[in-house]
Write a protein that holds these residues in place. Structure first.
Motif, PDB file in Angstrom:
ATOM      1  N   MET A  94       1.962 -26.052 -15.141  1.00  0.00           N
ATOM      2  CA  MET A  94       1.887 -24.925 -14.178  1.00  0.00           C
ATOM      3  C   MET A  94       1.965 -23.606 -15.078  1.00  0.00           C
ATOM      4  O   MET A  94       1.221 -22.600 -14.848  1.00  0.00           O
ATOM      5  N   PRO A  95       2.850 -23.324 -15.928  1.00  0.00           N
ATOM      6  CA  PRO A  95       2.823 -22.170 -16.688  1.00  0.00           C
ATOM      7  C   PRO A  95       1.481 -21.433 -17.506  1.00  0.00           C
ATOM      8  O   PRO A  95       1.148 -20.575 -17.108  1.00  0.00           O
ATOM      9  N   GLU A  96       0.812 -22.831 -18.100  1.00  0.00           N
ATOM     10  CA  GLU A  96      -0.291 -22.519 -18.788  1.00  0.00           C
ATOM     11  C   GLU A  96      -1.284 -21.961 -17.555  1.00  0.00           C
ATOM     12  O   GLU A  96      -2.111 -20.946 -17.746  1.00  0.00           O
ATOM     13  N   ALA A 101      -4.987 -18.378 -14.736  1.00  0.00           N
ATOM     14  CA  ALA A 101      -5.361 -17.838 -13.473  1.00  0.00           C
ATOM     15  C   ALA A 101      -5.052 -16.256 -13.009  1.00  0.00           C
ATOM     16  O   ALA A 101      -5.844 -15.811 -12.594  1.00  0.00           O
ATOM     17  N   VAL A 102      -3.874 -15.789 -13.153  1.00  0.00           N
ATOM     18  CA  VAL A 102      -3.626 -14.441 -12.889  1.00  0.00           C
ATOM     19  C   VAL A 102      -4.376 -13.581 -13.708  1.00  0.00           C
ATOM     20  O   VAL A 102      -4.973 -12.541 -13.327  1.00  0.00           O
ATOM     21  N   TRP A 133       7.164 -20.074 -10.826  1.00  0.00           N
ATOM     22  CA  TRP A 133       6.790 -19.007 -10.286  1.00  0.00           C
ATOM     23  C   TRP A 133       6.075 -18.046 -11.158  1.00  0.00           C
ATOM     24  O   TRP A 133       6.017 -17.791 -12.549  1.00  0.00           O
ATOM     25  N   LEU A 134       5.392 -17.085 -10.604  1.00  0.00           N
ATOM     26  CA  LEU A 134       4.634 -16.077 -11.208  1.00  0.00           C
ATOM     27  C   LEU A 134       4.907 -14.586 -10.553  1.00  0.00           C
ATOM     28  O   LEU A 134       5.024 -14.451  -9.195  1.00  0.00           O
ATOM     29  N   SER A 135       4.798 -13.526 -11.277  1.00  0.00           N
ATOM     30  CA  SER A 135       4.893 -12.119 -10.827  1.00  0.00           C
ATOM     31  C   SER A 135       4.397 -11.086 -11.544  1.00  0.00           C
ATOM     32  O   SER A 135       4.459 -11.069 -12.640  1.00  0.00           O
ATOM     33  N   LEU A 200       6.394 -14.885 -15.563  1.00  0.00           N
ATOM     34  CA  LEU A 200       6.348 -16.213 -15.198  1.00  0.00           C
ATOM     35  C   LEU A 200       7.284 -17.200 -15.738  1.00  0.00           C
ATOM     36  O   LEU A 200       7.773 -16.884 -16.936  1.00  0.00           O
ATOM     37  N   SER A 201       7.968 -18.066 -15.068  1.00  0.00           N
ATOM     38  CA  SER A 201       8.635 -19.171 -15.717  1.00  0.00           C
ATOM     39  C   SER A 201       8.216 -19.911 -16.614  1.00  0.00           C
ATOM     40  O   SER A 201       7.194 -20.570 -16.092  1.00  0.00           O
ATOM     41  N   LEU A 202       8.669 -20.081 -17.684  1.00  0.00           N
ATOM     42  CA  LEU A 202       8.073 -21.120 -18.986  1.00  0.00           C
ATOM     43  C   LEU A 202       8.675 -22.607 -18.677  1.00  0.00           C
ATOM     44  O   LEU A 202       8.148 -23.760 -19.003  1.00  0.00           O
TER      45      LEU A 202
END
Length: 267
Positions: A94-96, A101-102, A133-135, A200-202
């Motif tokens: 997910m982090p990758e 994606a962002v 999460w991502l911000s 983002l959370s690693l």
């Protein structure tokens, strides 16, 4: 008040093993125009009914009102993000995926609007009780746990940069940073030429029974206090969203910004 945020912010609890038991999540949302002429926020929630399959995915995008057609930018970003999520390989970390994606979405918004429009974006993904999460920008992601509220992300604003500069001065004057006319300006947003920053959370954060998450635009995070957020986040999502909206409107803030929130709880 914490040094780097208008809210008092404590460090989130350390990661703990995911609790046993079935995944039971509830999600609700609120959205309003406030004192603006139109709505420029967008949001989406996928998988809330069956998070054990591909996970629960949610996002809030706050179109930038000072630029051209913020609503179109937030909608474009949300749709692109959802499309990429639906095409995500199950084995991709997910982090990758979030990082790739962002940046892809930001480049797409930049090409679509020629750098004349943009949006903030916050997103969470929950699978097997584990949160990523991502911000980007100044929207908020909050975790309610054990009677406290913790902001998981930081805001990409000039204010935080100005506060950092104060730490290097012989005499620290917080008000100097708070009153700077550039303080509210974003230092990163989706749709800028070469996205400057994305947090983002690693590693995943294990969610515990009773936890609640709030994704919201700054029409909520910039208006309500931690105590008010806590009161709403301890309720069932539908009741909590109703209370959040009522508290925002009762503030009667001049030119109240659009407000959008997604409240997710694990019971």
């Amino acid at each position: 008040m914490g040094l780097f945020n208008r809210f008092r912010r404590s460090a989130p609890p350390p990661e703990t093993p995911a609790p046993e038991g079935p995944l039971v999540f509830r999600a609700a949302n609120l959205q309003g125009v406030g004192g603006r002429e139109g709505q420029e926020d967008s949001f989406a929630v996928l998988g809330a009914a069956a998070p054990e399959e591909s996970g629960l995915f949610a996002l809030v995008a706050d179109g930038m009102g000072g630029m051209l057609d913020g609503k179109a930018a937030s909608e474009w970003a949300a749709e692109c993000f959802l499309h990429l999520y639906q095409e995500k390989r199950p084995d991709q970390p997910m982090p990758e995926w979030y990082y790739q994606a962002v940046h892809a979405v930001s480049d797409s918004v930049y090409r679509q609007f020629g750098g004349r429009s943009g949006t903030t974006l916050v997103s969470v993904h929950i699978q097997e009780n584990r949160l990523h999460w991502l911000s980007v920008g100044d929207s908020g992601i909050y975790l309610c746990r054990n009677g406290g509220v913790f902001q998981l992300n930081r805001e990409h604003t000039c204010l935080n940069q100005l506060l950092l500069q104060e730490l290097g001065r012989e005499v620290i004057e917080k008000e100097r940073a708070l009153t700077d006319p550039d303080a509210p300006r974003l230092t990163a947003f989706v749709g800028m030429n070469r996205l400057a920053a994305a947090d983002l959370s690693l590693r995943p954060l294990a969610l515990e029974r009773g936890d609640a998450l709030l994704l919201c635009s700054d029409g909520i995070s910039g208006v309500l206090t931690p105590a008010e957020l806590l009161e709403a986040m301890t309720m069932d999502p539908e009741e909590g969203c109703s209370l959040l909206e009522r508290m925002v409107l009762e503030k009667n803030v001049p030119e109240q910004d659009n407000y959008t929130g997604i409240l997710i709880s694990r019971r």
